[in-house]
Design a protein around this motif. Structure first.
Motif, short mmCIF file in Angstrom:
data_model
loop_
_atom_site.label_atom_id
_atom_site.label_comp_id
_atom_site.label_asym_id
_atom_site.label_seq_id
_atom_site.Cartn_x
_atom_site.Cartn_y
_atom_site.Cartn_z
N LEU A 1 0.84 -1.20 0.00
CA LEU A 1 0.00 0.00 0.00
C LEU A 1 0.87 1.25 0.00
CD1 LEU A 1 -2.88 -0.75 2.54
CD2 LEU A 1 -3.03 -0.70 0.06
N ARG A 2 0.37 2.25 -0.71
CA ARG A 2 0.93 3.58 -0.55
C ARG A 2 0.11 4.32 0.49
NH1 ARG A 2 1.30 3.08 -6.33
NH2 ARG A 2 3.47 3.24 -7.04
N TRP A 3 0.79 4.98 1.43
CA TRP A 3 0.10 5.64 2.54
C TRP A 3 0.21 7.15 2.38
CZ3 TRP A 3 -2.99 3.16 5.79
CH2 TRP A 3 -2.78 1.79 6.00
N ALA A 4 -0.88 7.82 2.77
CA ALA A 4 -0.87 9.27 2.93
C ALA A 4 -1.61 9.55 4.23
CB ALA A 4 -1.54 9.98 1.76
N VAL A 5 -0.92 10.17 5.20
CA VAL A 5 -1.47 10.36 6.54
C VAL A 5 -1.37 11.84 6.89
CG1 VAL A 5 -1.45 9.53 8.92
CG2 VAL A 5 -0.50 8.10 7.10
N VAL A 6 -2.44 12.39 7.46
CA VAL A 6 -2.46 13.79 7.85
C VAL A 6 -3.01 13.90 9.26
CG1 VAL A 6 -4.75 14.15 6.83
CG2 VAL A 6 -3.27 16.11 7.21
N PRO A 7 -2.41 14.71 10.14
CA PRO A 7 -2.97 14.90 11.50
C PRO A 7 -4.26 15.70 11.44
CG PRO A 7 -0.64 15.53 11.39
CD PRO A 7 -1.10 15.37 9.98
N GLY B 1 -5.03 4.84 1.83
CA GLY B 1 -4.11 3.89 1.22
C GLY B 1 -4.49 3.58 -0.20
N ARG B 2 -3.49 3.36 -1.03
CA ARG B 2 -3.72 3.04 -2.43
C ARG B 2 -2.79 1.89 -2.81
NH1 ARG B 2 -3.12 7.72 -6.89
NH2 ARG B 2 -5.15 8.34 -6.02
N LEU B 3 -3.28 0.98 -3.65
CA LEU B 3 -2.48 -0.15 -4.06
C LEU B 3 -1.26 0.31 -4.86
CD1 LEU B 3 -5.30 -2.61 -5.16
CD2 LEU B 3 -4.03 -2.60 -3.01
N LEU B 4 -0.19 -0.48 -4.81
CA LEU B 4 1.04 -0.10 -5.50
C LEU B 4 0.88 -0.08 -7.01
CD1 LEU B 4 3.80 -1.95 -3.44
CD2 LEU B 4 3.32 0.50 -3.53
N ASP B 5 -0.03 -0.93 -7.56
CA ASP B 5 -0.20 -0.93 -9.00
C ASP B 5 -1.08 0.21 -9.49
OD1 ASP B 5 -2.68 -3.63 -9.04
OD2 ASP B 5 -2.48 -1.80 -7.84
N ALA B 6 -1.63 1.01 -8.58
CA ALA B 6 -2.41 2.20 -8.95
C ALA B 6 -1.45 3.36 -9.22
CB ALA B 6 -3.38 2.55 -7.83
N PRO B 7 -1.94 4.44 -9.85
CA PRO B 7 -1.07 5.59 -10.10
C PRO B 7 -0.52 6.16 -8.79
CG PRO B 7 -3.08 5.77 -11.38
CD PRO B 7 -3.27 4.61 -10.46
N PRO B 8 0.67 6.72 -8.80
CA PRO B 8 1.25 7.28 -7.57
C PRO B 8 0.47 8.50 -7.10
CG PRO B 8 2.61 7.83 -9.46
CD PRO B 8 1.58 6.86 -9.96
N TRP B 9 0.75 8.87 -5.84
CA TRP B 9 0.07 10.03 -5.28
C TRP B 9 0.45 11.30 -6.04
CZ3 TRP B 9 -3.78 8.59 -2.61
CH2 TRP B 9 -3.71 7.55 -1.68
N ASP B 10 -0.55 12.17 -6.22
CA ASP B 10 -0.28 13.48 -6.81
C ASP B 10 0.46 14.34 -5.79
OD1 ASP B 10 -1.47 16.49 -7.33
OD2 ASP B 10 -1.15 15.36 -9.19
N SER B 11 1.20 15.31 -6.30
CA SER B 11 1.97 16.17 -5.41
C SER B 11 1.09 16.99 -4.47
CB SER B 11 2.86 17.12 -6.23
OG SER B 11 2.05 17.91 -7.10
N SER B 12 -0.18 17.14 -4.83
CA SER B 12 -1.08 17.95 -3.99
C SER B 12 -1.86 17.12 -2.99
CB SER B 12 -2.09 18.71 -4.87
OG SER B 12 -2.91 17.80 -5.60
#
Length: 823
Positions: A584-590, A604-615
């Protein structure tokens, strides 16, 4: 001169006919006049009814016709004056007296006879005959009134029984028209339907008419209906009869209305001028009310059906357009759905140019018709008609409208359609601006488009605006603009609830759609602060995503975001020592309000999905800010609710909270067949000790005594503060016997706690527990009664001495015993 036997026999026959039921009025009055002719030995007797009716007379012989005519003239004078009178002419005495019922003169009775020596007039005999005739007339009038009321009640019952089983408006109106014609004798009755939205009327049913009703038209064309609508009640008018006849008819119009909703009108008349009695007018009004009630019920049922159909249609269109990102695809699919559902000839969908986006047009034509090119010019007049706020175009017959032909698009393709041609168009609004239009053309039915269809098209235009707007946003800025619009919509459910678990769930659900994640979680620390728990989650449930993360796993993105208090975007698969959640790709915010951390929001997003956008960090941060405000408001609301139900000095439940809980427990015990008890407890000596120690030490003592009292009872029981030195204890699942044992244990535990660890009180003031107890259901069935009984029991316990426990049932039994003992 008639013999006495003949006179007596005539009198007996007269009174028998007068008082026997079932005898016709003419027979009763004829027998009375025959007896009067014999009794007075008169030449003629007569009864002249009021209202220019023909007289009823009896003659001694045919030669007395002149006397009868003179007697009739004399009685007419009696009717005018309303007083008895005598006159002597041509050797005959003419005597007359009015026939009254209460203060109403119903006629005049009189006799013509030869004056005799010493005769002073008929006197009392004439008055007795007048009273007898008045009794007969009053009986007939009463019977007629009862029959009329029975006919009215039968008519109302027949109509009410008919409309109760019918939800068809035309059937209800037909029943009303039949009742009016049958019961009130109207030879001409017409019913009009009234459209409030358009101000138009349409003749739908007619009885007594030979020509067909007119088409739909404005109500301004009928003056009597305008006045009826303004008066909201019956109005009258004079009009010529149909067919050019010279005889005048007086018309009456009644509104068919329920509350302020007017469904239509009834216009009725009889040949010649007519005046309705009070009973007839009341019957007409009642018939109109019953009709209006049935039509209101039918309208509500029809409105519910239309709303349900509109919701289903909007839901179907929303599902058909979901996920479409091309504007042309959205328009073509929507045009096909709308055209097929409403079975119209042509459906047009048009989006105006907006910013960098060009305009777009799509047509759907009924199969077998000539196709229409997508670049067909749309009339500017139609666009201008839809420009004002809240506008629409609804033309039942294009040929009958002065601007109708100019509103049609592609007139060449619509030339061969069956007449009349109808047009309906509504604007497509997006964020308060006109983004386009939806227009349909139907043929052969001028009533195909009405207010219900118009409302349905407005709902469809809203769905189309959302779908087309989303497609345009995807075309221009696929993520950012859509995110901001969606974020603004998310604020409504977040700020409309104070339920913290629901707010966390909404944050997880909306995070999925906003950033295109596979799963979302809301994390917060456990009670001991050694791990992070997922208190809410949404999306795909993966077995490798734990519900609890120990803080020892410092390299995990979620733990890092917690310890560092900042947004973390990382691929966990590339982190060492983090096997759980790999892939999984993680993006966590307080989620923090000011400097207070309320939790963590992770996606969370699967690794075979597109990467996280910079925003991704900024977008999640905006969502977290809205969630933090909502959670802070929820915490404040919880604190306010807690404070309103807690005693400020002890922290126990206050009297209001105890009563609310008692009320709910009584209802629960009633459903489950259980028992409970409430004790009103006073700590004797507490007030003196607090006064002796002073404010600060006294408050500390009160707090300690409250803690000892809570410790003395079972944890499942509820302890609350009343006022001063009094408290409440709710003892659950306990009858009177069990409550007695519970109170003994509470007293023993409380005194034992004082012996083991004495409190700092005045040396001469020991603390004792005195209580009054009431039980459900032995003593009372309601919460208020239980509280009152417990208070009375406490008062009785105080009279017996300190440290006593008295049950209200014991007081009731003692009172019953005292009442049974002789004085």
């Amino acid at each position: 001169m008639a013999s006495a036997t003949v006179v007596q026999l005539a009198l007996l026959k007269a009174f028998e006919g007068a008082f026997r039921e079932g005898v016709l009025l003419d027979q009763s009055l004829g027998a009375i006049l025959d007896s009067a002719l014999a009794f007075f030995d008169a030449s003629a007797v007569a009864l002249l009814p009021s209202g220019d009716g023909p007289p009823t007379s009896r003659l001694a012989s045919r030669e007395e016709a002149a006397a009868a005519d003179r007697l009739e003239a004399h009685l007419r004078g009696i009717l005018k004056t309303g007083r008895p009178g005598d006159v002597v002419e041509s050797g005959l005495g003419f005597h007359g007296i009015p026939v009254r019922v209460n203060d109403l003169v119903l006629g005049a009775f009189g006799a013509a006879m030869s004056p005799r020596d010493g005769y002073q007039g008929p006197g009392e005999a004439m008055r007795l005959y007048a009273r007898t005739i008045s009794h007969v007339l009053e009986r007939e009038r009463t019977l007629a009134t009862l029959l009329k009321r029975r006919e009215e009640a039968t008519a109302l019952y027949d109509l009410a029984a008919g409309v109760f089983h019918s939800l068809n408006a035309n059937e209800v109106i037909q029943l009303t028209i039949s009742s009016l014609s049958r019961e009130l004798g109207f030879d001409r009755v017409k019913a009009y339907r009234y459209e409030v939205e358009t101000g138009e009327i349409e003749e739908i049913l007619s009885q007594g008419e030979t020509h067909p009703g007119a088409a739909r038209r404005s109500i301004d064309s009928e003056d009597i209906l305008i006045r009826c609508l303004g008066a909201r009640g019956p109005v009258f008018d004079d009009a010529e009869a149909s067919g050019g006849m010279s005889r005048e008819r007086r018309q009456m119009a009644l509104p068919i209305q329920a509350g302020w909703t007017v469904f239509g009108f009834l216009v009725m008349s009889r040949r010649g001028s007519f005046v309705l009695t009070v009973q007839e007018m009341r019957l007409a009004n009642e018939l109109a009310k019953i009709t209006a009630g049935a039509l209101e019920r039918a309208r509500l049922v029809d409105l519910e059906r239309l709303n349900r159909e509109q919701l289903e249609l909007a839901k179907e269109l929303r599902a058909a357009l979901a996920g479409l990102t091309e504007v042309s695809t959205v328009l073509s699919r929507a045009a096909e759905r709308v055209g097929r559902h409403f079975d119209v000839e042509v459906c047009l969908l048009r989006l105006y140019p907006q910013g960098d986006h060009p305009g777009a047009t799509s047509f759907h034509v009924r199969p077998g018709r000539q196709s229409i090119s997508a670049d067909t010019e749309i009339p500017q007049l139609l666009i201008d008609r839809l420009a004002p706020e809240g506008s629409h175009v609804l033309v039942p017959d294009v040929a009958a409208d002065k601007d109708g032909p100019s509103l049609l698009f592609a007139p060449a393709a619509l030339r061969d359609l069956e007449r009349p041609i109808s047009l309906l168009a509504v604007p497509i609004l997006s964020h308060g601006t006109h983004a386009g239009m939806i227009a349909v053309v139907a043929a052969g039915n001028a009533r195909q488009f009405g207010p219900a269809t118009l409302r349905a098209f407005k709902a469809l235009a809203t769905e189309l605006a959302l779908a087309a707007g989303s497609a345009r946003l995807f075309e221009r800025e696929r993520e950012s603009v859509r995110f901001l619009d969606r974020l603004q919509e998310i604020g409504q459910p977040l700020f409309s609830t104070f339920d913290a678990p629901r707010i966390k769930q909404i944050l997880c659900q909306e995070a999925l759609s906003l950033v295109g994640a596979t799963s979302a979680h809301f994390w917060q620390t456990e009670s001991q602060g050694k791990a992070l728990l997922a208190s809410a989650r949404a999306g795909e449930r993966r077995a490798d995503v734990p519900r609890s993360l120990p803080l020892e796993r410092a390299t995990h993105p979620i733990v890092r975001a917690f310890t560092e208090r900042k947004t973390i975007v990382a691929e966990e698969a590339g982190l060492s020592g983090t096997p759980s959640g790999a892939g999984l790709r993680w993006a966590v915010v307080p989620v923090a309000f000011q400097d207070q951390l309320l939790g963590l929001l992770s996606v969370g997003r699967l690794l075979d999905a597109p990467p996280w956008d910079s925003s991704i960090g900024a977008r999640l941060g905006l969502l977290a800010e809205k969630g933090a405000i909502a959670l802070h408001n929820a915490r404040l609301m919880a604190m306010i609710e807690h404070q309103t139900e807690r005693d400020s000095q002890t922290g126990l439940s206050n009297r209001r909270a105890v009563l609310r809980r008692l009320d709910s427990e009584v209802r629960r015990a009633e459903r489950n067949g259980q028992s409970l008890a409430i004790a009103h407890v006073r700590i004797d000596g507490l007030s003196q000790a607090i006064e002796h120690l002073g404010d600060d030490s006294g408050d500390a003592l009160l707090l300690k005594v409250s803690a000892r009292l809570m410790w003395s009872t079972r944890a499942m029981n509820l302890v609350g503060r009343d006022k001063f030195d009094c408290f409440w204890i709710l003892i659950f699942d306990a009858n009177r016997t069990q409550a007695q044992r519970a109170m003994q244990n509470i007293q023993q535990n409380f005194e034992a706690s004082l012996n083991d660890e004495p409190l700092e009180t005045a040396a001469s003031v020991p603390l004792k527990l005195t209580a009054g107890v009431s039980c459900y259901p032995e003593d009372a069935f309601g919460a208020d009664d239980l509280v009152r009984d417990a208070e009375q029991a406490l008062e009785a316990a105080s009279g017996f001495g300190v440290g006593r426990v008295v049950f209200f049932g014991e007081l009731a039994e003692a009172a019953a015993t005292d009442a049974a003992e002789p004085a």
